[in-house]
Design a protein around this motif. Sequence first.
Motif, PDB file in Angstrom:
ATOM      1  N   SER A   1      -4.395   4.942  -8.445  1.00 44.28           N
ATOM      2  CA  SER A   1      -5.325   6.033  -8.724  1.00 44.28           C
ATOM      3  C   SER A   1      -4.600   7.335  -8.380  1.00 44.28           C
ATOM      4  O   SER A   1      -4.086   7.486  -7.277  1.00 44.28           O
ATOM      5  CB  SER A   1      -6.579   5.866  -7.855  1.00 44.28           C
ATOM      6  N   SER A   2      -4.541   8.231  -9.349  1.00 44.21           N
ATOM      7  CA  SER A   2      -3.773   9.466  -9.121  1.00 44.21           C
ATOM      8  C   SER A   2      -4.690  10.682  -9.081  1.00 44.21           C
ATOM      9  O   SER A   2      -5.639  10.775  -9.858  1.00 44.21           O
ATOM     10  CB  SER A   2      -2.757   9.628 -10.252  1.00 44.21           C
ATOM     11  N   SER A   3      -4.389  11.616  -8.178  1.00 44.11           N
ATOM     12  CA  SER A   3      -5.183  12.856  -8.128  1.00 44.11           C
ATOM     13  C   SER A   3      -4.431  13.994  -8.819  1.00 44.11           C
ATOM     14  O   SER A   3      -4.734  15.161  -8.617  1.00 44.11           O
ATOM     15  CB  SER A   3      -5.498  13.230  -6.673  1.00 44.11           C
TER      16      SER A   3
ATOM     17  N   ILE B   1       0.863  -1.192   0.000  1.00 41.33           N
ATOM     18  CA  ILE B   1       0.000   0.000   0.000  1.00 41.33           C
ATOM     19  C   ILE B   1       0.898   1.241   0.000  1.00 41.33           C
ATOM     20  O   ILE B   1       1.822   1.349   0.811  1.00 41.33           O
ATOM     21  CB  ILE B   1      -0.943  -0.002   1.229  1.00 41.33           C
ATOM     22  N   GLU B   2       0.635   2.154  -0.939  1.00 39.32           N
ATOM     23  CA  GLU B   2       1.458   3.370  -1.058  1.00 39.32           C
ATOM     24  C   GLU B   2       0.530   4.590  -1.141  1.00 39.32           C
ATOM     25  O   GLU B   2      -0.328   4.669  -2.041  1.00 39.32           O
ATOM     26  CB  GLU B   2       2.351   3.245  -2.307  1.00 39.32           C
ATOM     27  N   THR B   3       0.706   5.518  -0.209  1.00 45.73           N
ATOM     28  CA  THR B   3      -0.113   6.744  -0.218  1.00 45.73           C
ATOM     29  C   THR B   3       0.736   7.953   0.206  1.00 45.73           C
ATOM     30  O   THR B   3       0.242   8.813   0.924  1.00 45.73           O
ATOM     31  CB  THR B   3      -1.321   6.636   0.753  1.00 45.73           C
ATOM     32  N   SER B   4       1.997   8.003  -0.230  1.00 47.97           N
ATOM     33  CA  SER B   4       2.865   9.053   0.324  1.00 47.97           C
ATOM     34  C   SER B   4       2.600  10.441  -0.248  1.00 47.97           C
ATOM     35  O   SER B   4       2.978  11.440   0.345  1.00 47.97           O
ATOM     36  CB  SER B   4       4.334   8.683   0.113  1.00 47.97           C
ATOM     37  N   CYS B   5       1.951  10.507  -1.423  1.00 50.95           N
ATOM     38  CA  CYS B   5       1.754  11.828  -2.033  1.00 50.95           C
ATOM     39  C   CYS B   5       0.374  11.892  -2.703  1.00 50.95           C
ATOM     40  O   CYS B   5      -0.650  11.887  -2.014  1.00 50.95           O
ATOM     41  CB  CYS B   5       2.900  12.117  -2.987  1.00 50.95           C
ATOM     42  N   ASP B   6       0.339  11.939  -4.025  1.00 48.91           N
ATOM     43  CA  ASP B   6      -0.950  12.094  -4.707  1.00 48.91           C
ATOM     44  C   ASP B   6      -1.387  10.832  -5.439  1.00 48.91           C
ATOM     45  O   ASP B   6      -2.348  10.868  -6.197  1.00 48.91           O
ATOM     46  CB  ASP B   6      -0.918  13.291  -5.664  1.00 48.91           C
TER      47      ASP B   6
ATOM     48  N   PRO C   1       9.241   8.871   3.809  1.00 53.45           N
ATOM     49  CA  PRO C   1       8.705  10.214   3.997  1.00 53.45           C
ATOM     50  C   PRO C   1       7.622  10.517   2.956  1.00 53.45           C
ATOM     51  O   PRO C   1       7.454   9.780   1.985  1.00 53.45           O
ATOM     52  CB  PRO C   1       9.933  11.099   3.764  1.00 53.45           C
ATOM     53  N   GLY C   2       6.917  11.614   3.173  1.00 53.72           N
ATOM     54  CA  GLY C   2       5.857  12.016   2.257  1.00 53.72           C
ATOM     55  C   GLY C   2       4.977  13.037   2.939  1.00 53.72           C
ATOM     56  O   GLY C   2       5.331  13.575   3.998  1.00 53.72           O
ATOM     57  N   LEU C   3       3.830  13.301   2.337  1.00 54.56           N
ATOM     58  CA  LEU C   3       2.879  14.237   2.937  1.00 54.56           C
ATOM     59  C   LEU C   3       2.209  13.534   4.114  1.00 54.56           C
ATOM     60  O   LEU C   3       1.626  12.460   3.937  1.00 54.56           O
ATOM     61  CB  LEU C   3       1.817  14.652   1.917  1.00 54.56           C
ATOM     62  N   LEU C   4       2.297  14.147   5.276  1.00 50.54           N
ATOM     63  CA  LEU C   4       1.820  13.486   6.490  1.00 50.54           C
ATOM     64  C   LEU C   4       0.364  13.045   6.371  1.00 50.54           C
ATOM     65  O   LEU C   4       0.014  11.907   6.703  1.00 50.54           O
ATOM     66  CB  LEU C   4       1.994  14.432   7.689  1.00 50.54           C
ATOM     67  N   THR C   5      -0.482  13.937   5.866  1.00 51.42           N
ATOM     68  CA  THR C   5      -1.916  13.610   5.810  1.00 51.42           C
ATOM     69  C   THR C   5      -2.193  12.493   4.800  1.00 51.42           C
ATOM     70  O   THR C   5      -3.099  11.688   5.001  1.00 51.42           O
ATOM     71  CB  THR C   5      -2.741  14.866   5.454  1.00 51.42           C
ATOM     72  N   SER C   6      -1.428  12.435   3.731  1.00 52.16           N
ATOM     73  CA  SER C   6      -1.583  11.338   2.767  1.00 52.16           C
ATOM     74  C   SER C   6      -1.078  10.026   3.363  1.00 52.16           C
ATOM     75  O   SER C   6      -1.732   8.982   3.250  1.00 52.16           O
ATOM     76  CB  SER C   6      -0.807  11.640   1.483  1.00 52.16           C
ATOM     77  N   LEU C   7       0.093  10.093   4.006  1.00 53.18           N
ATOM     78  CA  LEU C   7       0.669   8.889   4.610  1.00 53.18           C
ATOM     79  C   LEU C   7      -0.272   8.270   5.629  1.00 53.18           C
ATOM     80  O   LEU C   7      -0.414   7.042   5.715  1.00 53.18           O
ATOM     81  CB  LEU C   7       1.991   9.243   5.311  1.00 53.18           C
ATOM     82  N   LEU C   8      -0.933   9.147   6.415  1.00 54.03           N
ATOM     83  CA  LEU C   8      -1.809   8.652   7.476  1.00 54.03           C
ATOM     84  C   LEU C   8      -2.940   7.784   6.938  1.00 54.03           C
ATOM     85  O   LEU C   8      -3.363   6.840   7.606  1.00 54.03           O
ATOM     86  CB  LEU C   8      -2.412   9.843   8.239  1.00 54.03           C
ATOM     87  N   VAL C   9      -3.405   8.085   5.725  1.00 51.35           N
ATOM     88  CA  VAL C   9      -4.502   7.307   5.146  1.00 51.35           C
ATOM     89  C   VAL C   9      -4.037   5.857   4.922  1.00 51.35           C
ATOM     90  O   VAL C   9      -4.706   4.902   5.327  1.00 51.35           O
ATOM     91  CB  VAL C   9      -5.007   7.942   3.826  1.00 51.35           C
ATOM     92  N   GLY C  10      -2.863   5.696   4.308  1.00 53.12           N
ATOM     93  CA  GLY C  10      -2.356   4.347   4.028  1.00 53.12           C
ATOM     94  C   GLY C  10      -1.948   3.606   5.284  1.00 53.12           C
ATOM     95  O   GLY C  10      -2.241   2.408   5.430  1.00 53.12           O
ATOM     96  N   THR C  11      -1.271   4.303   6.190  1.00 61.55           N
ATOM     97  CA  THR C  11      -0.799   3.605   7.398  1.00 61.55           C
ATOM     98  C   THR C  11      -1.973   3.228   8.301  1.00 61.55           C
ATOM     99  O   THR C  11      -1.981   2.144   8.889  1.00 61.55           O
ATOM    100  CB  THR C  11       0.225   4.461   8.173  1.00 61.55           C
TER     101      THR C  11
ATOM    102  N   PRO D   1      -1.547  19.503  -0.497  1.00 58.11           N
ATOM    103  CA  PRO D   1      -1.689  18.392   0.459  1.00 58.11           C
ATOM    104  C   PRO D   1      -3.130  18.108   0.864  1.00 58.11           C
ATOM    105  O   PRO D   1      -3.532  16.942   0.970  1.00 58.11           O
ATOM    106  CB  PRO D   1      -0.867  18.873   1.669  1.00 58.11           C
ATOM    107  N   GLU D   2      -3.934  19.136   1.036  1.00 57.37           N
ATOM    108  CA  GLU D   2      -5.333  18.959   1.445  1.00 57.37           C
ATOM    109  C   GLU D   2      -6.125  18.166   0.385  1.00 57.37           C
ATOM    110  O   GLU D   2      -6.854  17.232   0.710  1.00 57.37           O
ATOM    111  CB  GLU D   2      -5.939  20.366   1.640  1.00 57.37           C
ATOM    112  N   ILE D   3      -5.923  18.544  -0.887  1.00 60.34           N
ATOM    113  CA  ILE D   3      -6.625  17.840  -1.971  1.00 60.34           C
ATOM    114  C   ILE D   3      -6.132  16.398  -2.066  1.00 60.34           C
ATOM    115  O   ILE D   3      -6.914  15.456  -2.193  1.00 60.34           O
ATOM    116  CB  ILE D   3      -6.412  18.561  -3.325  1.00 60.34           C
ATOM    117  N   ALA D   4      -4.802  16.245  -1.983  1.00 59.02           N
ATOM    118  CA  ALA D   4      -4.223  14.890  -2.090  1.00 59.02           C
ATOM    119  C   ALA D   4      -4.788  13.987  -0.999  1.00 59.02           C
ATOM    120  O   ALA D   4      -5.196  12.854  -1.272  1.00 59.02           O
ATOM    121  CB  ALA D   4      -2.701  14.971  -1.985  1.00 59.02           C
ATOM    122  N   ALA D   5      -4.861  14.501   0.233  1.00 57.08           N
ATOM    123  CA  ALA D   5      -5.329  13.668   1.354  1.00 57.08           C
ATOM    124  C   ALA D   5      -6.804  13.310   1.194  1.00 57.08           C
ATOM    125  O   ALA D   5      -7.212  12.180   1.471  1.00 57.08           O
ATOM    126  CB  ALA D   5      -5.097  14.393   2.674  1.00 57.08           C
TER     127      ALA D   5
END
Length: 341
Positions: free
Chosen positions: A30-32, A6-11, A82-92, A44-48
Amino acid sequence: MNILGIETSCDETSAAVVVDGRAILSHVISSSIQDQAAFGGVVPEIAARRQLECIVPVIRQSLNEADLAWEKIDAIAVTRGPGLLTSLLVGTTASRILASVFQKPLIGVHHTLGHLSSPWLECSDAIRFPLLTLSVSGGHTDLWLRESHTRNTLLGRTLDDAAGEAFDKGATLFHLPYPGGPALSKMAAGGNPSCISFTQPLQGVKTCDFSFSGLKTALKYALRDRGGVQVLSSAERCDIAASFEDAICKHLLSRLKCALENQRDIHEVHVVGGVSANSRLRTMLESTMRSQEITLRLPKEMSYCTDNAAMIAAAGYFLHLERGPDAAHPFETRASISLEG
Ligand code: KG4
Ligand code: ZN
């Protein structure tokens, strides 16, 4: 061993099922990125938000395509940073819940180690350590000496911008849409790379570090001195873009050659990350490595160059292989590799 990555570090929201770090049973991305294009970069807000919308359907699709029930999944590997914290949190968070509900080991993977593992995907050859890996993306430009999957030494890194960032910033100067790397590369394809001789960065410096910010400034002045990008013909734009791209690729090559001069017994060079999709870089690498009788490996598919979950599943498998059960501690800091985020 079947690993759900599972990878969600950015967009990108991505999930994949990979067998023994190599064979891909399913790979969903799936890319945003299109949502971000209007802003000229990742918000970051949109990506998350898009991560939240996509994570469940993407994981479900990946399991469906692999045609595997949960009992057949041996472990879950997730990008821990590393990556965008809010994006990472979704995957983790998603992977922690799944690991807990289905009682699976959970392996936290450094995003860079994922990229470093991408040449193993769909590769049936025996890959020989020690090797050098040039990791070139929008966030980093690193040169690694790899003695095993868990023994990695950083030989050099960028002192300012990353190579992908240089492409993206250069593309902005040409008013090209985001993401700029592929767009600039497309424009450069028809141009003359000898049109402008950009000064190579860090000339005479005998380290393996990189620097790209000077090239970006030189491009800005080259465009200004010619009256601005709007007055240039299409052919002139292509020529300047080709010269800029050529300068970036030559700089990457020169540091790689420098590392090869200083390291013994290197039989393989790997080039990974988003910029490894660049065709001029690929052509230059192929001829240089052929002349030095070194095996060059790039990710087999373009989709393995940019952010994806298959590389995270592969890295998770190799961590498990070399570290045993210790690998299944998602956010441990006792890494025997120097890949802290
Ligand atoms: O590895 P990646 O998908 O994401 C990061 O972790 O950064 O790399 C994205 C970067 C962007 O800067 C993008 O412009 C660049 O890779 N890139 C390219 C090409 N395709 C993607 N740069 C030059 N030529 C390309 N064909
Ligand atoms: Zn990446």
